[in-house]
Motif scaffolding. Structure first.
Motif: not given
Length: 114
Positions: A37-64
């Protein structure tokens, strides 16, 4: 100390060792489950952080760019997903499980937000 008493003590010790061995096996199985379970949650956390960083980067590129108020957003999608997973989203029974039946209040709420 008689031979019978020694034999009884050895038998009792053998029984306790068997119980301890069984407890050790249970703990080992529980630890294995926790590690998986720890390994699964670690991978999920990693994927969510990557998704969050990608979302923030996309928002910066698109603008407000403001979305029109009449288009349902992420909150609506989350509520619709919760309803599809079998939970009430109406204010009467929010969060309680539906019993494989549609709720007219939830459906009314979904139709208002479309």
């Amino acid at each position: 100390m008689s031979k019978r008493q020694i034999f009884d003590q050895v038998s009792d010790m053998e029984k306790r060792i068997g119980e301890l061995y069984e407890q050790l096996g249970d703990l080992k199985n529980e630890l294995g489950s926790l590690l998986e379970e720890n390994q699964r949650l670690t991978m999920e956390n990693h994927n969510l952080r990557n998704h969050l960083n990608t979302s923030k980067q996309d928002k910066r590129e698109v603008g407000d760019i403001q979305q029109p108020k009449d288009i349902p957003g992420e909150g609506y999608d989350n509520l619709a997903r919760l309803y599809e997973e079998g939970f009430h989203i109406c204010n009467l029974e929010f969060g309680s499980p539906r019993r494989n039946e549609d709720c007219i209040f939830c459906l009314d709420f979904l139709s208002k937000t479309k």
